[in-house]
Design a protein around this motif. Structure first.
Motif, PDB file in Angstrom:
ATOM      1  N   LYS A 112       0.830  -1.212   0.000  1.00 26.85           N
ATOM      2  CA  LYS A 112       0.000   0.000   0.000  1.00 26.85           C
ATOM      3  C   LYS A 112       0.862   1.258   0.000  1.00 26.85           C
ATOM      4  CE  LYS A 112      -4.034  -2.092   0.480  1.00 26.85           C
ATOM      5  NZ  LYS A 112      -5.071  -2.057  -0.581  1.00 26.85           N
ATOM      6  N   TYR A 113       0.195   2.373  -0.271  1.00 22.48           N
ATOM      7  CA  TYR A 113       0.817   3.696  -0.283  1.00 22.48           C
ATOM      8  C   TYR A 113       0.451   4.432   1.002  1.00 22.48           C
ATOM      9  CZ  TYR A 113       1.119   8.650  -1.685  1.00 22.48           C
ATOM     10  OH  TYR A 113       1.378   9.993  -1.744  1.00 22.48           O
TER      11      TYR A 113
ATOM     12  N   GLU B   6       1.083   8.216   3.401  1.00 20.83           N
ATOM     13  CA  GLU B   6       1.566   9.587   3.517  1.00 20.83           C
ATOM     14  C   GLU B   6       1.659   9.948   4.987  1.00 20.83           C
ATOM     15  OE1 GLU B   6      -0.129  11.747  -0.544  1.00 20.83           O
ATOM     16  OE2 GLU B   6      -0.834  12.381   1.428  1.00 20.83           O
TER      17      GLU B   6
ATOM     18  N   ARG C  30      11.076   4.431  -3.747  1.00 16.65           N
ATOM     19  CA  ARG C  30       9.719   4.315  -3.214  1.00 16.65           C
ATOM     20  C   ARG C  30       9.418   5.446  -2.227  1.00 16.65           C
ATOM     21  NH1 ARG C  30       8.700   0.776   0.034  1.00 16.65           N
ATOM     22  NH2 ARG C  30      10.788   0.021   0.607  1.00 16.65           N
TER      23      ARG C  30
ATOM     24  N   LYS D 103       6.132  10.486   1.586  1.00 15.37           N
ATOM     25  CA  LYS D 103       5.279   9.546   0.860  1.00 15.37           C
ATOM     26  C   LYS D 103       6.058   8.256   0.615  1.00 15.37           C
ATOM     27  CE  LYS D 103       3.217  13.528  -1.438  1.00 15.37           C
ATOM     28  NZ  LYS D 103       2.545  14.019  -2.650  1.00 15.37           N
TER      29      LYS D 103
ATOM     30  N   GLN E 108       5.679   4.594  -1.336  1.00 11.59           N
ATOM     31  CA  GLN E 108       4.909   3.759  -2.265  1.00 11.59           C
ATOM     32  C   GLN E 108       5.247   2.289  -2.040  1.00 11.59           C
ATOM     33  OE1 GLN E 108       6.442   5.456  -5.937  1.00 11.59           O
ATOM     34  NE2 GLN E 108       4.589   6.669  -6.205  1.00 11.59           N
ATOM     35  N   ARG E 109       4.301   1.422  -2.372  1.00  8.68           N
ATOM     36  CA  ARG E 109       4.525  -0.030  -2.351  1.00  8.68           C
ATOM     37  C   ARG E 109       5.254  -0.441  -1.067  1.00  8.68           C
ATOM     38  NH1 ARG E 109       6.419   1.991  -6.888  1.00  8.68           N
ATOM     39  NH2 ARG E 109       8.570   1.348  -6.485  1.00  8.68           N
ATOM     40  N   THR E 110       4.657  -0.122   0.051  1.00  6.89           N
ATOM     41  CA  THR E 110       5.308  -0.355   1.338  1.00  6.89           C
ATOM     42  C   THR E 110       5.735  -1.808   1.515  1.00  6.89           C
ATOM     43  OG1 THR E 110       3.121  -0.584   2.342  1.00  6.89           O
ATOM     44  CG2 THR E 110       4.223   1.537   2.591  1.00  6.89           C
TER      45      THR E 110
END
Lengths: 113, 113
Positions: free
Chosen positions: A17-18, A20, A64, A78, A80-82
């Motif tokens: 998941k993404y 913030e 990422r 931020k 991305q693609r945790t």
């Protein structure tokens, strides 16, 4: 506010998941920093902003990770693609100049399941 | 080898004892030295900030820097249970547009009644 404010204080997300993470620095502080602290370790530098621009992003582990500070105040980190390895406390700090002491927020505890 | 080495502890002392916390560093370019205190689930809080070799005192706390041996210390007199926390040493170089801190791993201190 009186200090550096970070939201959320805790974030649990699923792998892939993404996310913030937000930081509100001390009013008037031009320098803003992101650090990451893993369990049992000291904070490790990620990125440093002077005003709106990233003056040093050499600590970002890979592409990422990205951070912005569009108006020179609030910053968002931020991810991305945790991945599970991203689980840590993400600390934000600010200072009134690049060689003044840093004032830290209480961090966002990120858990990737 | 890490740039800043710090014994992680834990260190347990009785109330009223004198506490000595230490770090060594390897980069002779480091010029600024700090001690941060971090309570559980909180961000690091600046305790002491010094530039030169020698001693700096603030209440019950004394910071000592020996640049010739690359050794920094924090002494706490008349320790109190409220001093129980993790103590992080930190250092950085001056110059350019970056002043990112390099932290030790932190020493966990417990002051018992």
């Amino acid at each position: 506010g009186a200090g550096v404010s970070q939201t959320p204080s805790n974030k649990v997300t699923e792998k892939g998941k993404y996310v913030e993470l937000r930081c509100d620095p001390i009013s008037g502080h031009t320098a803003l920093y992101w650090y990451r602290q893993s369990l049992g370790q000291g904070p490790e530098f990620l990125i440093y902003f002077q005003g709106t621009g990233a003056a040093d992003d050499s600590g970002l582990p890979n592409d990422r990770f990205f951070a912005v500070r569009p108006e020179g105040s609030v910053s968002t980190l931020k991810i991305q693609r945790t991945e599970r390895g991203d689980s840590a406390v993400y600390l934000c700090a600010s200072s009134d100049s690049y060689n003044s002491p840093l004032h830290f927020g209480n961090g966002t505890r990120l858990t990737v399941t | 080898q890490k740039e800043v080495e710090q014994d992680p502890g834990p260190l347990s002392v009785p109330e009223g004892a004198i506490v000595s916390l230490n770090c060594t560093y390897s980069n002779s370019a480091f010029q600024y030295f700090m001690w941060y205190r971090q309570y559980s689930r909180k961000g690091p809080e600046l305790l002491m900030y010094t530039y030169s070799s020698g001693n700096k005192e603030d209440g019950r706390f004394t910071a000592q820097v020996d640049k010739s041996s690359k050794y920094i210390s924090l002494f706490i007199r008349d320790s109190q249970p409220s001093d129980s926390a993790t103590y992080l040493c930190a250092t950085y170089t001056r110059g350019g547009t970056a002043s990112k801190l390099t932290f030790g791993t932190g020493t966990r201190l417990q002051v018992t009644l």
